[in-house]
Enzyme design. Sequence first.
Site, PDB file in Angstrom:
ATOM      1  N   ASP A  13       1.127  -7.662   2.301  1.00 27.76           N
ATOM      2  CA  ASP A  13       1.264  -6.224   2.019  1.00 27.76           C
ATOM      3  C   ASP A  13       2.732  -5.796   1.860  1.00 27.76           C
ATOM      4  O   ASP A  13       3.273  -5.090   2.701  1.00 27.76           O
ATOM      5  CB  ASP A  13       0.591  -5.447   3.168  1.00 27.76           C
ATOM      6  CG  ASP A  13       0.283  -4.014   2.779  1.00 27.76           C
ATOM      7  OD1 ASP A  13       0.832  -3.531   1.775  1.00 27.76           O
ATOM      8  OD2 ASP A  13      -0.500  -3.370   3.504  1.00 27.76           O
ATOM      9  N   SER A  65       3.949   2.201   8.506  1.00 27.47           N
ATOM     10  CA  SER A  65       3.740   1.212   7.464  1.00 27.47           C
ATOM     11  C   SER A  65       5.026   0.989   6.705  1.00 27.47           C
ATOM     12  O   SER A  65       5.687   1.937   6.307  1.00 27.47           O
ATOM     13  CB  SER A  65       2.658   1.668   6.502  1.00 27.47           C
ATOM     14  OG  SER A  65       1.430   1.303   7.018  1.00 27.47           O
ATOM     15  N   HIS A  76       0.818  -1.221   0.000  1.00 26.19           N
ATOM     16  CA  HIS A  76       0.000   0.000   0.000  1.00 26.19           C
ATOM     17  C   HIS A  76       0.846   1.263   0.000  1.00 26.19           C
ATOM     18  O   HIS A  76       0.345   2.338  -0.308  1.00 26.19           O
ATOM     19  CB  HIS A  76      -1.078  -0.015   1.103  1.00 26.19           C
ATOM     20  CG  HIS A  76      -0.632   0.325   2.489  1.00 26.19           C
ATOM     21  ND1 HIS A  76      -0.385  -0.623   3.455  1.00 26.19           N
ATOM     22  CD2 HIS A  76      -0.427   1.513   3.096  1.00 26.19           C
ATOM     23  CE1 HIS A  76      -0.041  -0.035   4.586  1.00 26.19           C
ATOM     24  NE2 HIS A  76      -0.059   1.269   4.397  1.00 26.19           N
TER      25      HIS A  76
HETATM   26  N1  ARG Z   1      -5.050   0.568   7.691  1.00 27.94           N
HETATM   27  C1  ARG Z   1      -3.748   0.702   7.103  1.00 27.94           C
HETATM   28  C2  ARG Z   1      -3.256   2.152   7.242  1.00 27.94           C
HETATM   29  O1  ARG Z   1      -3.812   2.910   7.958  1.00 27.94           O
HETATM   30  C3  ARG Z   1      -3.695   0.212   5.700  1.00 27.94           C
HETATM   31  C4  ARG Z   1      -4.463   1.018   4.691  1.00 27.94           C
HETATM   32  C5  ARG Z   1      -4.384   0.522   3.280  1.00 27.94           C
HETATM   33  N2  ARG Z   1      -5.260  -0.612   3.034  1.00 27.94           N
HETATM   34  C6  ARG Z   1      -6.587  -0.551   2.736  1.00 27.94           C
HETATM   35  N3  ARG Z   1      -7.266  -1.653   2.596  1.00 27.94           N
HETATM   36  N4  ARG Z   1      -7.238   0.590   2.589  1.00 27.94           N
HETATM   37  O2  ARG Z   1      -2.664   2.777   6.445  1.00 27.94           O
HETATM   38  N1  ASP Z   2      -1.573   1.374   8.155  1.00 27.05           N
HETATM   39  C1  ASP Z   2      -0.789   2.422   8.779  1.00 27.05           C
HETATM   40  C2  ASP Z   2       0.199   3.066   7.798  1.00 27.05           C
HETATM   41  O1  ASP Z   2      -0.029   3.053   6.621  1.00 27.05           O
HETATM   42  C3  ASP Z   2      -0.136   1.950  10.017  1.00 27.05           C
HETATM   43  C4  ASP Z   2      -1.015   2.118  11.227  1.00 27.05           C
HETATM   44  O2  ASP Z   2      -1.770   3.090  11.296  1.00 27.05           O
HETATM   45  O3  ASP Z   2      -0.864   1.312  12.129  1.00 27.05           O
HETATM   46  O4  ASP Z   2       1.149   3.714   8.184  1.00 27.05           O
END
Ligand code: ARG
Ligand code: ASP
Length: 682
Positions: free
Chosen positions: A214, A617, A77
């Site tokens: 990921d 991330s 991502h």
């Molecule tokens: N929750 C994670 C973050 O805050 C991953 C986000 C990307 N993935 C998604 N399915 N939207 O960045």
């Molecule tokens: N998914 C988050 C990021 O993209 C990480 C988190 O918020 O724990 O940095």
Amino acid sequence: MLLALAAFQPLKADEGMWLPALISERIADMKAKGFKLSADDIYSINKASLKDAVVLFGSGCTGELVSDQGLLFTNHHCGYGYIQKHSSVEHDYLKDGFWAMNRSQELPNKGLSVSFLEYMEDVTSKVLKGYKPSMSERQRDSIIRVNSQRLTAAAMAKGKGLNANVEGLYYGNQYFLFVFKVFKDVRLVGAPPSSIGKFGGDTDNWMWPRHTGDFSIFRVYADKENNPAEYSEENVPYRPKKFFKISLGGVKEGDFTFVYGCPGSTKEYVTSDEVRYTAEVSDPQKIALRTQRLDIQKKYMSQNQAVRIQYSSKNASVANAWKKWQGEEKGIKKMKTVESKKAYEKRFKEWAKGNRYNGVLEKLEALYAERNPYFLAYEYYTETIRTIELLNLASNVTSHLRSFDAKNNYTESFFKDYYQPIDEEIFVAMVTSFNNNMEERFKPQYLKDALKKYGSVEEWKEYIFKNSLFTDKAKVLALTEKDLDKAKSDPAFEMFEAFYHWYNSELRPTINRLNSEIRVAYRDYMQGQMDFEKNKQFYPDANLTLRVAYGHIKGFSPADAIYYKPFSTLKGIIEKDNPDIFDYNIPQKLRDIYAEGGHEAQPVCFLATNHTTGGNSGSPVLDANGNLIGINFDRVWEGTMSDIAYDPEICRNISLDVRYVLFNIEHIGGAKYLLDEMVFVK
Ligand code: ARG
Ligand code: ASP
């Protein structure tokens, strides 16, 4: 029994995001919890240390070096936008994945850079040189600006490709200089298909059990002298001072682990008022508004395949914060953070009587009482009126009429992913919510007039979508500089402008004034908290600077009678696999490999207690010896209040097991040659 258990309990909860340069203050605790290396191994300016293998990837993620040839891991991502830019109908790397089979096939990425931290230094006294407490805030700010500029310029003059900035920590009680080496030739080496890299999609986002692969792989290039350089065919793979060895030994529950990366933003030291505002006012209102938008998007997406593709990325970004806020709201309530902060504040006020912090909390209370209604109105505006796509199009196009190509590129990509029935329905829902929930004293006259004129939000919407030229792609493409008046009298543009003007004149000045007063008061309150609790070790709130968070591999219980084990496996992917559900439709190749047998126990993801946040991330997740065991990519939604208050029982970061990365490189990518440049330890 209790005693035996206690021996395995960590000394303190695994909270904290620590500055690497000051990690010696934590090293005793880290060692007590299982860490095997020294502070110098984590951060040193005299020898290569682990920090030299960690980078800020782009402007909001982390990455790590895994070979002496500049090979880098980050999240799928995090690489997503770059993978997408290289994709076309003929080469859909998002869908099918991408694997360079040799160096010449690696793809350059304009605009992508990675930053290695050279060193960090406490420059508080240098930054505040010339400041006297009798001075005004404005004078203080300008002294800080001038001193910081001098410090960064001097640091940057010392070598090629250096960048430097001064960051305030603890609300400006401390200042650190950060000096980076920035590499701008970073090439895409590999990415799994999205059905692996984004497996589970938004259904599983922020969730456990998790099975997302990921990751994506890049390579950093340098000039022949190993220095940063713009992209050039002449460039060669960067030879890092340090890279991570990869552990094949696996992890078990209770193992020590640490995360080395760039967390973006936290607010651990705010008052109960700020927490209450976030958890009881702001989060619930924003969640409700986003639920409406998501429902509308999903309704049309489920009816139409083309619309599903058009809105999948938009839907994902709306859903990401929406889910996070729900965890935050729930977690704060469960932890009773407002109540415990209130009790703390009562003790603080008692203590502050007779010292220089007397009155600081009362001041913050008064400032919040004044600011919050304005701030809520602003947040409401951004989550309603500003989400109407047609209005944003009208505004962006009108302000870029002069740059014809830029305007038309934007217009093309806008309409590629635009489905008007969704926007119309969102218009009605959002304007109705705005009208129903905005405090009367804040409502723009324009809104009242429009509702009187058209009789209802529905009729107003009809008028705008029937009469705006911006609904018609051909007409938008045809607009030139000469059409400025025409664009400005368009009903969609007028509506955007009316609300924007209202925000700029009725809300923004008050919010800005109060926010800067709040910031100043926090400087005192933060220092006060540190003086009040002399024995507590504080860590500065995250600000995208390099940090170390440490803890251990651990499952958790999200609710009564449920216990989540900390490991997921390929068997779980096969259990979720469903060709009819987009988020769970894995590549046939993976099914075939699994069917061969022997891969049931292939590790995929694991949970740990490391305190992380957005920006972490892509961060390396390391074992007690500093070897790579995983790549951080998410947290469990039940623990997302860790940005405000960390609960060791619930807060868990989610990492991709590095052995699943290797599995994919070999079996899915057929790029086993990449493994040859990595170093493995058992
Ligand atoms: N929750 C994670 C973050 O805050 C991953 C986000 C990307 N993935 C998604 N399915 N939207 O960045
Ligand atoms: N998914 C988050 C990021 O993209 C990480 C988190 O918020 O724990 O940095």
